[in-house]
Design a protein around this motif. Structure first.
Motif, PDB file in Angstrom:
ATOM      1  N   ARG A 119       0.860  -1.186   0.000  1.00 24.53           N
ATOM      2  CA  ARG A 119       0.000   0.000   0.000  1.00 24.53           C
ATOM      3  C   ARG A 119       0.895   1.235   0.000  1.00 24.53           C
ATOM      4  O   ARG A 119       1.607   1.494   0.963  1.00 24.53           O
ATOM      5  CB  ARG A 119      -0.901  -0.015   1.233  1.00 24.53           C
ATOM      6  CG  ARG A 119      -1.959   1.069   1.279  1.00 24.53           C
ATOM      7  CD  ARG A 119      -2.909   0.760   2.432  1.00 24.53           C
ATOM      8  NE  ARG A 119      -3.996   1.697   2.505  1.00 24.53           N
ATOM      9  CZ  ARG A 119      -3.952   2.817   3.220  1.00 24.53           C
ATOM     10  NH1 ARG A 119      -2.864   3.117   3.912  1.00 24.53           N
ATOM     11  NH2 ARG A 119      -4.988   3.626   3.252  1.00 24.53           N
ATOM     12  N   GLU A 137      -2.007  -1.389  -3.946  1.00 17.42           N
ATOM     13  CA  GLU A 137      -2.834  -0.195  -3.786  1.00 17.42           C
ATOM     14  C   GLU A 137      -1.962   1.055  -3.804  1.00 17.42           C
ATOM     15  O   GLU A 137      -0.945   1.125  -3.114  1.00 17.42           O
ATOM     16  CB  GLU A 137      -3.609  -0.286  -2.471  1.00 17.42           C
ATOM     17  CG  GLU A 137      -4.674   0.765  -2.277  1.00 17.42           C
ATOM     18  CD  GLU A 137      -5.514   0.502  -1.038  1.00 17.42           C
ATOM     19  OE1 GLU A 137      -6.426   1.293  -0.764  1.00 17.42           O
ATOM     20  OE2 GLU A 137      -5.238  -0.502  -0.342  1.00 17.42           O
ATOM     21  N   GLY A 152      -3.902  -3.109 -10.166  1.00 20.94           N
ATOM     22  CA  GLY A 152      -4.374  -3.051  -8.789  1.00 20.94           C
ATOM     23  C   GLY A 152      -5.364  -1.926  -8.573  1.00 20.94           C
ATOM     24  O   GLY A 152      -6.158  -1.593  -9.449  1.00 20.94           O
ATOM     25  N   ILE A 153      -5.302  -1.318  -7.393  1.00 12.57           N
ATOM     26  CA  ILE A 153      -6.213  -0.239  -7.003  1.00 12.57           C
ATOM     27  C   ILE A 153      -5.481   1.089  -7.082  1.00 12.57           C
ATOM     28  O   ILE A 153      -4.373   1.230  -6.567  1.00 12.57           O
ATOM     29  CB  ILE A 153      -6.742  -0.466  -5.575  1.00 12.57           C
ATOM     30  CG1 ILE A 153      -7.559  -1.753  -5.510  1.00 12.57           C
ATOM     31  CG2 ILE A 153      -7.583   0.718  -5.115  1.00 12.57           C
ATOM     32  CD1 ILE A 153      -7.985  -2.135  -4.103  1.00 12.57           C
ATOM     33  N   TYR A 155      -6.131   5.281  -6.388  1.00 11.74           N
ATOM     34  CA  TYR A 155      -7.018   6.291  -5.809  1.00 11.74           C
ATOM     35  C   TYR A 155      -6.289   7.626  -5.873  1.00 11.74           C
ATOM     36  O   TYR A 155      -5.420   7.919  -5.063  1.00 11.74           O
ATOM     37  CB  TYR A 155      -7.362   5.895  -4.372  1.00 11.74           C
ATOM     38  CG  TYR A 155      -8.329   6.816  -3.639  1.00 11.74           C
ATOM     39  CD1 TYR A 155      -8.967   7.872  -4.276  1.00 11.74           C
ATOM     40  CD2 TYR A 155      -8.606   6.617  -2.288  1.00 11.74           C
ATOM     41  CE1 TYR A 155      -9.844   8.696  -3.608  1.00 11.74           C
ATOM     42  CE2 TYR A 155      -9.484   7.436  -1.602  1.00 11.74           C
ATOM     43  CZ  TYR A 155     -10.097   8.477  -2.269  1.00 11.74           C
ATOM     44  OH  TYR A 155     -10.968   9.301  -1.590  1.00 11.74           O
ATOM     45  N   PRO A 173      -7.136  -1.466 -14.075  1.00 14.83           N
ATOM     46  CA  PRO A 173      -7.265  -1.502 -12.615  1.00 14.83           C
ATOM     47  C   PRO A 173      -8.432  -2.365 -12.154  1.00 14.83           C
ATOM     48  O   PRO A 173      -9.460  -2.462 -12.829  1.00 14.83           O
ATOM     49  CB  PRO A 173      -7.507  -0.033 -12.257  1.00 14.83           C
ATOM     50  CG  PRO A 173      -8.209   0.523 -13.458  1.00 14.83           C
ATOM     51  CD  PRO A 173      -7.570  -0.169 -14.634  1.00 14.83           C
ATOM     52  N   THR A 174      -8.263  -2.989 -10.994  1.00 10.18           N
ATOM     53  CA  THR A 174      -9.389  -3.685 -10.378  1.00 10.18           C
ATOM     54  C   THR A 174     -10.354  -2.674  -9.777  1.00 10.18           C
ATOM     55  O   THR A 174     -11.554  -2.924  -9.691  1.00 10.18           O
ATOM     56  CB  THR A 174      -8.908  -4.649  -9.280  1.00 10.18           C
ATOM     57  OG1 THR A 174      -8.077  -3.937  -8.358  1.00 10.18           O
ATOM     58  CG2 THR A 174      -8.108  -5.783  -9.883  1.00 10.18           C
ATOM     59  N   GLN A 175      -9.812  -1.525  -9.363  1.00 10.23           N
ATOM     60  CA  GLN A 175     -10.643  -0.424  -8.878  1.00 10.23           C
ATOM     61  C   GLN A 175      -9.921   0.880  -9.171  1.00 10.23           C
ATOM     62  O   GLN A 175      -8.724   1.008  -8.946  1.00 10.23           O
ATOM     63  CB  GLN A 175     -10.909  -0.545  -7.378  1.00 10.23           C
ATOM     64  CG  GLN A 175     -11.850   0.528  -6.836  1.00 10.23           C
ATOM     65  CD  GLN A 175     -11.997   0.475  -5.331  1.00 10.23           C
ATOM     66  OE1 GLN A 175     -11.440   1.285  -4.601  1.00 10.23           O
ATOM     67  NE2 GLN A 175     -12.749  -0.507  -4.852  1.00 10.23           N
ATOM     68  N   ARG A 177     -10.309   5.128  -8.665  1.00 11.37           N
ATOM     69  CA  ARG A 177     -11.058   6.158  -7.957  1.00 11.37           C
ATOM     70  C   ARG A 177     -10.354   7.501  -8.106  1.00 11.37           C
ATOM     71  O   ARG A 177      -9.134   7.592  -7.983  1.00 11.37           O
ATOM     72  CB  ARG A 177     -11.186   5.794  -6.479  1.00 11.37           C
ATOM     73  CG  ARG A 177     -12.015   6.761  -5.652  1.00 11.37           C
ATOM     74  CD  ARG A 177     -12.273   6.184  -4.275  1.00 11.37           C
ATOM     75  NE  ARG A 177     -13.051   7.092  -3.445  1.00 11.37           N
ATOM     76  CZ  ARG A 177     -13.478   6.809  -2.218  1.00 11.37           C
ATOM     77  NH1 ARG A 177     -13.203   5.633  -1.683  1.00 11.37           N
ATOM     78  NH2 ARG A 177     -14.178   7.682  -1.523  1.00 11.37           N
ATOM     79  N   ILE A 182     -15.799   6.521  -8.301  1.00 12.00           N
ATOM     80  CA  ILE A 182     -15.163   5.213  -8.207  1.00 12.00           C
ATOM     81  C   ILE A 182     -15.720   4.290  -9.283  1.00 12.00           C
ATOM     82  O   ILE A 182     -16.898   4.359  -9.638  1.00 12.00           O
ATOM     83  CB  ILE A 182     -15.381   4.597  -6.802  1.00 12.00           C
ATOM     84  CG1 ILE A 182     -14.630   3.277  -6.650  1.00 12.00           C
ATOM     85  CG2 ILE A 182     -16.860   4.417  -6.505  1.00 12.00           C
ATOM     86  CD1 ILE A 182     -14.648   2.739  -5.227  1.00 12.00           C
ATOM     87  N   ARG A 184     -15.070   0.074 -11.016  1.00 15.78           N
ATOM     88  CA  ARG A 184     -14.412  -1.224 -10.900  1.00 15.78           C
ATOM     89  C   ARG A 184     -14.287  -1.858 -12.269  1.00 15.78           C
ATOM     90  O   ARG A 184     -15.030  -1.521 -13.192  1.00 15.78           O
ATOM     91  CB  ARG A 184     -15.194  -2.139  -9.947  1.00 15.78           C
ATOM     92  CG  ARG A 184     -15.169  -1.650  -8.507  1.00 15.78           C
ATOM     93  CD  ARG A 184     -16.052  -2.494  -7.607  1.00 15.78           C
ATOM     94  NE  ARG A 184     -15.947  -2.078  -6.212  1.00 15.78           N
ATOM     95  CZ  ARG A 184     -16.604  -1.053  -5.690  1.00 15.78           C
ATOM     96  NH1 ARG A 184     -17.415  -0.345  -6.453  1.00 15.78           N
ATOM     97  NH2 ARG A 184     -16.453  -0.738  -4.423  1.00 15.78           N
TER      98      ARG A 184
END
Length: 227
Positions: A119, A137, A152-153, A155, A173-175, A177, A182, A184
């Motif tokens: 992270r 992340e 990955g994620i 943000y 990306p898997t998520q 934001r 946001i 997915r």
């Protein structure tokens, strides 16, 4: 315009918390808790210097506020400015100076792959020289640039900067934001274009388009949810 009981202002030295002179401690704690919850991915694990300006607090109220902030971050230095802040100095909304636009602010460079379980967070911009694997992340107050594949994620604009962008050589990306938006990854396999892409907020939508001008058509707006 009604004055907010609490307003956050980020600086290079830490976080300034402006308190309305006539605000009750219950309203202050409630408003601060709401703002801290929305910024939890950004504050979590970070050491933040705090400066409280405006309303005067007794020792018990100071302890209550510090206990609240300690739930969301590691507290560095603390200063309570007891003299009320002048009305013209009180900001009307939350503001974070060091990542105000997409070209401003400090940057952290991450060399190598961000692996599952890792992270990475930084108050400015983040540049990953490598890939972000599923389960990895990356959280930035500003922009995120991945010089590799983003699976990955991500943000960006974690403290509400809707001008932030996410760009990658291969954007999967898997998520994803940006500020309060946001999205997915869609189910099933998707065919990715052979050029970099950038995600950003336009109007009330989070969209993805080719990063290089003239390379392919602009992608359709991807499903997004404002949170």
């Amino acid at each position: 315009m009604t004055q907010q009981p609490v307003v956050f202002k980020g600086t290079r030295k830490g976080l300034s918390i402006y308190i309305a002179n006539d605000a009750k401690i219950e309203d202050i704690r409630s408003a601060a808790d709401s703002k801290l919850k929305s910024g939890k991915p950004f504050f979590d694990g970070a050491t933040v210097n705090l400066t409280f300006l405006g309303r005067e607090f007794n020792s018990q109220e100071q302890s209550q506020l510090l206990e609240l902030f300690a739930q969301y971050m590691k507290i560095g230095t603390v200063e309570f400015t007891q003299a009320p802040a002048r009305q013209e100095e009180y900001p009307s909304d939350d503001h974070y100076n060091f990542f105000d636009g997409i070209e401003e602010g400090m940057a952290r460079f991450v060399r190598g792959t961000v692996r599952s379980g890792q992270r990475i967070f930084y108050e400015g911009n983040i540049v990953v020289i490598g890939d972000v694997n599923p389960g990895g992340e990356v959280i930035a107050g500003g922009n995120i640039l991945v010089l590799g594949t983003l699976r990955g994620i991500a943000y960006a604009g974690a403290t509400g900067n809707s001008s932030a962008v996410v760009a990658s050589y291969c954007l999967q990306p898997t998520q994803l934001r940006i500020a309060g938006y946001i999205t997915r990854a869609p189910e099933g396999e998707t065919i990715k274009p052979p050029y970099p892409e950038v995600a950003y907020i336009k109007g009330d939508q989070l969209i993805i388009e080719p990063y290089l001008p003239g390379k392919g058509k602009q992608a359709e707006s991807i499903l997004q949810t404002k949170v």
